[in-house]
Design a protein around this motif. Structure first.
Motif, PDB file in Angstrom:
ATOM      1  N   ALA A  45       0.833  -1.203   0.000  1.00  0.00           N
ATOM      2  CA  ALA A  45       0.000   0.000   0.000  1.00  0.00           C
ATOM      3  C   ALA A  45       0.861   1.242   0.000  1.00  0.00           C
ATOM      4  O   ALA A  45       0.609   2.218  -0.721  1.00  0.00           O
ATOM      5  CB  ALA A  45      -0.935  -0.035   1.219  1.00  0.00           C
ATOM      6  N   GLU A  46       1.915   1.170   0.847  1.00  0.00           N
ATOM      7  CA  GLU A  46       2.814   2.335   0.890  1.00  0.00           C
ATOM      8  C   GLU A  46       3.492   2.546  -0.450  1.00  0.00           C
ATOM      9  O   GLU A  46       3.626   3.670  -0.942  1.00  0.00           O
ATOM     10  CB  GLU A  46       3.852   2.119   1.989  1.00  0.00           C
ATOM     11  CG  GLU A  46       3.256   2.158   3.403  1.00  0.00           C
ATOM     12  CD  GLU A  46       4.302   1.875   4.454  1.00  0.00           C
ATOM     13  OE1 GLU A  46       5.474   1.586   4.032  1.00  0.00           O
ATOM     14  OE2 GLU A  46       4.018   1.968   5.659  1.00  0.00           O
ATOM     15  N   LEU A  47       3.890   1.417  -1.065  1.00  0.00           N
ATOM     16  CA  LEU A  47       4.528   1.534  -2.382  1.00  0.00           C
ATOM     17  C   LEU A  47       3.560   2.065  -3.412  1.00  0.00           C
ATOM     18  O   LEU A  47       3.932   2.886  -4.275  1.00  0.00           O
ATOM     19  CB  LEU A  47       5.091   0.176  -2.817  1.00  0.00           C
ATOM     20  CG  LEU A  47       6.321  -0.320  -2.043  1.00  0.00           C
ATOM     21  CD1 LEU A  47       6.673  -1.735  -2.492  1.00  0.00           C
ATOM     22  CD2 LEU A  47       7.519   0.607  -2.278  1.00  0.00           C
ATOM     23  N   ALA A  48       2.326   1.626  -3.346  1.00  0.00           N
ATOM     24  CA  ALA A  48       1.343   2.130  -4.304  1.00  0.00           C
ATOM     25  C   ALA A  48       1.115   3.611  -4.112  1.00  0.00           C
ATOM     26  O   ALA A  48       0.998   4.374  -5.077  1.00  0.00           O
ATOM     27  CB  ALA A  48       0.034   1.340  -4.134  1.00  0.00           C
ATOM     28  N   MET A  49       1.046   3.994  -2.799  1.00  0.00           N
ATOM     29  CA  MET A  49       0.872   5.416  -2.520  1.00  0.00           C
ATOM     30  C   MET A  49       2.058   6.205  -3.068  1.00  0.00           C
ATOM     31  O   MET A  49       1.895   7.258  -3.695  1.00  0.00           O
ATOM     32  CB  MET A  49       0.754   5.616  -1.002  1.00  0.00           C
ATOM     33  CG  MET A  49       0.496   7.069  -0.597  1.00  0.00           C
ATOM     34  SD  MET A  49      -1.104   7.683  -1.191  1.00  0.00           S
ATOM     35  CE  MET A  49      -2.203   6.678  -0.172  1.00  0.00           C
ATOM     36  N   ALA A  50       3.267   5.661  -2.819  1.00  0.00           N
ATOM     37  CA  ALA A  50       4.475   6.364  -3.299  1.00  0.00           C
ATOM     38  C   ALA A  50       4.496   6.435  -4.808  1.00  0.00           C
ATOM     39  O   ALA A  50       4.845   7.458  -5.404  1.00  0.00           O
ATOM     40  CB  ALA A  50       5.722   5.642  -2.774  1.00  0.00           C
ATOM     41  N   ALA A  52       1.933   6.444  -6.716  1.00  0.00           N
ATOM     42  CA  ALA A  52       0.920   7.419  -7.158  1.00  0.00           C
ATOM     43  C   ALA A  52       1.464   8.832  -7.041  1.00  0.00           C
ATOM     44  O   ALA A  52       1.285   9.663  -7.939  1.00  0.00           O
ATOM     45  CB  ALA A  52      -0.360   7.250  -6.313  1.00  0.00           C
ATOM     46  N   ILE A  53       2.127   9.085  -5.882  1.00  0.00           N
ATOM     47  CA  ILE A  53       2.703  10.431  -5.693  1.00  0.00           C
ATOM     48  C   ILE A  53       3.753  10.714  -6.766  1.00  0.00           C
ATOM     49  O   ILE A  53       3.806  11.790  -7.359  1.00  0.00           O
ATOM     50  CB  ILE A  53       3.294  10.536  -4.278  1.00  0.00           C
ATOM     51  CG1 ILE A  53       2.181  10.472  -3.232  1.00  0.00           C
ATOM     52  CG2 ILE A  53       4.091  11.846  -4.117  1.00  0.00           C
ATOM     53  CD1 ILE A  53       2.671  10.349  -1.806  1.00  0.00           C
ATOM     54  N   ARG A  54       4.614   9.689  -7.027  1.00  0.00           N
ATOM     55  CA  ARG A  54       5.672   9.861  -8.021  1.00  0.00           C
ATOM     56  C   ARG A  54       5.081  10.060  -9.413  1.00  0.00           C
ATOM     57  O   ARG A  54       5.605  10.825 -10.220  1.00  0.00           O
ATOM     58  CB  ARG A  54       6.608   8.654  -7.995  1.00  0.00           C
ATOM     59  CG  ARG A  54       7.841   8.815  -8.889  1.00  0.00           C
ATOM     60  CD  ARG A  54       8.804   7.702  -8.641  1.00  0.00           C
ATOM     61  NE  ARG A  54       9.330   7.774  -7.271  1.00  0.00           N
ATOM     62  CZ  ARG A  54      10.125   6.867  -6.747  1.00  0.00           C
ATOM     63  NH1 ARG A  54      10.490   5.799  -7.472  1.00  0.00           N
ATOM     64  NH2 ARG A  54      10.565   6.983  -5.489  1.00  0.00           N
ATOM     65  N   ALA A  55       3.970   9.347  -9.666  1.00  0.00           N
ATOM     66  CA  ALA A  55       3.315   9.510 -10.977  1.00  0.00           C
ATOM     67  C   ALA A  55       2.785  10.917 -11.125  1.00  0.00           C
ATOM     68  O   ALA A  55       2.886  11.531 -12.205  1.00  0.00           O
ATOM     69  CB  ALA A  55       2.193   8.483 -11.119  1.00  0.00           C
ATOM     70  N   ASP A  56       2.214  11.456 -10.014  1.00  0.00           N
ATOM     71  CA  ASP A  56       1.741  12.844 -10.085  1.00  0.00           C
ATOM     72  C   ASP A  56       2.901  13.803 -10.356  1.00  0.00           C
ATOM     73  O   ASP A  56       2.798  14.732 -11.170  1.00  0.00           O
ATOM     74  CB  ASP A  56       1.029  13.209  -8.773  1.00  0.00           C
ATOM     75  CG  ASP A  56      -0.270  12.422  -8.586  1.00  0.00           C
ATOM     76  OD1 ASP A  56      -0.810  11.978  -9.637  1.00  0.00           O
ATOM     77  OD2 ASP A  56      -0.704  12.271  -7.433  1.00  0.00           O
ATOM     78  N   GLU A  57       3.995  13.545  -9.621  1.00  0.00           N
ATOM     79  CA  GLU A  57       5.160  14.411  -9.833  1.00  0.00           C
ATOM     80  C   GLU A  57       5.668  14.286 -11.254  1.00  0.00           C
ATOM     81  O   GLU A  57       6.036  15.287 -11.905  1.00  0.00           O
ATOM     82  CB  GLU A  57       6.253  14.029  -8.835  1.00  0.00           C
ATOM     83  CG  GLU A  57       5.904  14.367  -7.394  1.00  0.00           C
ATOM     84  CD  GLU A  57       6.983  13.913  -6.434  1.00  0.00           C
ATOM     85  OE1 GLU A  57       7.968  13.287  -6.935  1.00  0.00           O
ATOM     86  OE2 GLU A  57       6.918  14.217  -5.216  1.00  0.00           O
ATOM     87  N   LEU A  58       5.758  13.060 -11.758  1.00  0.00           N
ATOM     88  CA  LEU A  58       6.215  12.870 -13.134  1.00  0.00           C
ATOM     89  C   LEU A  58       5.315  13.559 -14.131  1.00  0.00           C
ATOM     90  O   LEU A  58       5.769  14.154 -15.118  1.00  0.00           O
ATOM     91  CB  LEU A  58       6.324  11.370 -13.440  1.00  0.00           C
ATOM     92  CG  LEU A  58       7.466  10.625 -12.725  1.00  0.00           C
ATOM     93  CD1 LEU A  58       7.368   9.125 -13.031  1.00  0.00           C
ATOM     94  CD2 LEU A  58       8.815  11.150 -13.191  1.00  0.00           C
ATOM     95  N   GLU A  59       3.997  13.455 -13.876  1.00  0.00           N
ATOM     96  CA  GLU A  59       3.050  14.116 -14.785  1.00  0.00           C
ATOM     97  C   GLU A  59       3.235  15.615 -14.769  1.00  0.00           C
ATOM     98  O   GLU A  59       3.214  16.284 -15.818  1.00  0.00           O
ATOM     99  CB  GLU A  59       1.622  13.742 -14.367  1.00  0.00           C
ATOM    100  CG  GLU A  59       0.568  14.281 -15.355  1.00  0.00           C
ATOM    101  CD  GLU A  59      -0.834  13.813 -14.940  1.00  0.00           C
ATOM    102  OE1 GLU A  59      -1.773  14.196 -15.654  1.00  0.00           O
ATOM    103  OE2 GLU A  59      -0.946  13.077 -13.951  1.00  0.00           O
ATOM    104  N   GLU A  60       3.449  16.149 -13.500  1.00  0.00           N
ATOM    105  CA  GLU A  60       3.663  17.593 -13.392  1.00  0.00           C
ATOM    106  C   GLU A  60       4.957  17.994 -14.097  1.00  0.00           C
ATOM    107  O   GLU A  60       5.000  18.991 -14.831  1.00  0.00           O
ATOM    108  CB  GLU A  60       3.718  17.976 -11.913  1.00  0.00           C
ATOM    109  CG  GLU A  60       3.826  19.496 -11.724  1.00  0.00           C
ATOM    110  CD  GLU A  60       3.813  19.864 -10.236  1.00  0.00           C
ATOM    111  OE1 GLU A  60       3.943  21.082  -9.958  1.00  0.00           O
ATOM    112  OE2 GLU A  60       3.700  18.958  -9.401  1.00  0.00           O
ATOM    113  N   ARG A  61       6.025  17.185 -13.869  1.00  0.00           N
ATOM    114  CA  ARG A  61       7.295  17.487 -14.524  1.00  0.00           C
ATOM    115  C   ARG A  61       7.178  17.363 -16.031  1.00  0.00           C
ATOM    116  O   ARG A  61       7.771  18.129 -16.790  1.00  0.00           O
ATOM    117  CB  ARG A  61       8.380  16.548 -14.009  1.00  0.00           C
ATOM    118  CG  ARG A  61       8.782  16.858 -12.573  1.00  0.00           C
ATOM    119  CD  ARG A  61       9.917  15.947 -12.149  1.00  0.00           C
ATOM    120  NE  ARG A  61      10.323  16.226 -10.766  1.00  0.00           N
ATOM    121  CZ  ARG A  61      11.268  15.553 -10.135  1.00  0.00           C
ATOM    122  NH1 ARG A  61      11.932  14.579 -10.773  1.00  0.00           N
ATOM    123  NH2 ARG A  61      11.580  15.843  -8.865  1.00  0.00           N
TER     124      ARG A  61
END
Length: 399
Positions: A45-50, A52-61
């Motif tokens: 779950a923590e990895l999925a959350m991470a 997801a956060i990283r995917a958001d950051e990647l999308e923003e970048r």
């Protein structure tokens, strides 16, 4: 079931005990597996959350990168347009510069061609001068070779030395003051004699010890130099002895004779390296002279002859001076007489001017019918003894 399977130390292990232990072990494994699975789920779950956060950051970048890419594309377009404009300006400037450079290069090539032609013409002229110099050098080489051949022969060498001596004597002395091949009372004939004021001839004989000097110059070893030096001393002293014996006649010739060496270099070599020969020759009353020293000696002789002629003519000069004084006295008397004649003529002219002035005044009175005034009679007039007045001052009325 109560059978003993094995003994562990002092403790007997039965089948039931083994089953109980195996079941406990299985239970422990299940509990461990359950704990592990629970932890893995939490970590997932923590990895999925991470993720997801990283995917958001990647999308923003990614959006930022796309935005930056679009800006960069615009900048690239602007830079392309600017570069195109600058390239056009640069091409135009380069064309203009090329035209200017082409024009300058054309002018430079024209000037260079003209200068090259002038340099070639000057070079051609200098080559002509060099050709003439080479020709002159060739002629000089031929003459030097001929002179070397002449000097190689003793008779020719003697004739050469005598010719140089004769040229120097003829240029420095008047005719009658010297004689070539003069015969003495002993029958000996020196190359030249100079008649000094006491009428005793000074004998000059030309000698050219060239062979011994050449051998000295060509010597390489000490033995060769010693032999050449001895030969040179012997040759020069033989010439000195011959001149002293033949051309020094007591009461007839001068007490000293000259040995003419027609080469300055040979004379300098003898004078610098063989001082003992010079001293022996001087004691033998023979003086060695080079062409320059002979010229100086001839000038001294000429001055001696001139002084002797002046002493001989001293009485005549005195007589002429006395006559010159008498002529000067007569000239003074004649000038004095001429001065008196000028004074008399000046007085006559003055009297004539006085008479003319009186006649003019009398004519004026006659014209005015005035006869009351009388003219003073003319009396004697004393003339000053000073310089005569050729143009007297203007006469005043009543004089």
């Amino acid at each position: 079931m109560n059978e003993i399977i094995f003994v562990a130390g002092d403790w007997p292990v039965r089948a039931i005990d083994a089953l109980i232990g195996f079941g406990a072990l299985v239970l422990i494994l299940l509990v461990a597996i359950t704990v592990v699975i629970a932890r893995s789920g939490r970590r997932g779950a923590e990895l999925a959350m991470a993720h997801a956060i990283r995917a958001d950051e990647l999308e923003e970048r990614l959006s930022q990168v796309l935005h930056a890419q679009s800006e960069a594309s615009g900048r690239v377009d602007a830079m392309s347009q600017a570069l195109a404009g600058r390239q056009a300006d640069m091409a135009r400037a380069v064309n203009e510069r090329l035209d200017s450079v082409t024009h300058r290069v054309g002018q430079s090539m024209e000037n260079t061609t003209r200068n090259t032609m002038e340099s070639l013409r000057a070079l051609h002229e200098r080559l002509g001068i060099i050709d003439n110099a080479h020709k002159n050098l060739t002629d000089l080489t031929t003459q030097v070779t001929t002179l070397r051949d002449v000097l190689a022969n003793k008779q020719s060498r003697g004739a050469f030395g005598q010719a140089r001596m004769e040229a120097i004597v003829q240029d420095g002395l008047p005719k009658g003051a010297y004689e070539f091949q003069f015969t003495l009372s002993t029958g000996k004939r020196p190359d030249c004699v100079v008649f000094l004021p006491d009428q005793r001839p000074l004998c000059i004989d030309a000698k050219f010890p060239l062979e011994a000097m050449t051998a000295l110059h060509d010597a390489r070893s000490d033995e060769e130099k010693r032999i050449a030096t001895q030969r040179l001393r012997s040759d020069v002293m033989k010439h000195v002895s011959d001149i002293a014996e033949k051309y020094l006649v007591t009461g007839e010739t001068q007490e000293m004779a000259l040995m003419f060496v027609p080469s300055e270099s040979v004379y300098a070599e003898i004078h610098d390296g063989f001082d003992d020969i010079i001293q022996k020759a001087y004691r033998a009353r023979v003086v060695l002279v080079s062409p320059s020293l002979l010229m100086l000696a001839i000038q001294v002789m000429q001055q001696i002859m001139k002084d002797a002629r002046m002493r001989d003519a001293a009485d005549q000069i005195r007589t002429e001076v006395i006559k010159l004084g008498d002529d000067l006295g007569r000239l003074r008397d004649r000038v004095t007489k001429l001065q008196k004649h000028f004074a008399d003529a000046n007085e006559d002219v003055r009297q004539i001017l006085i008479s003319a002035d009186k006649i003019e005044k009398r004519a004026g009175r006659i014209e005015e019918l005035d006869f009351s005034k009388t003219d003073a009679p003319e009396g004697p007039h004393l003339v000053a003894t000073g310089a005569p007045e050729l143009f007297p001052r203007k006469l005043q009325a009543g004089e």
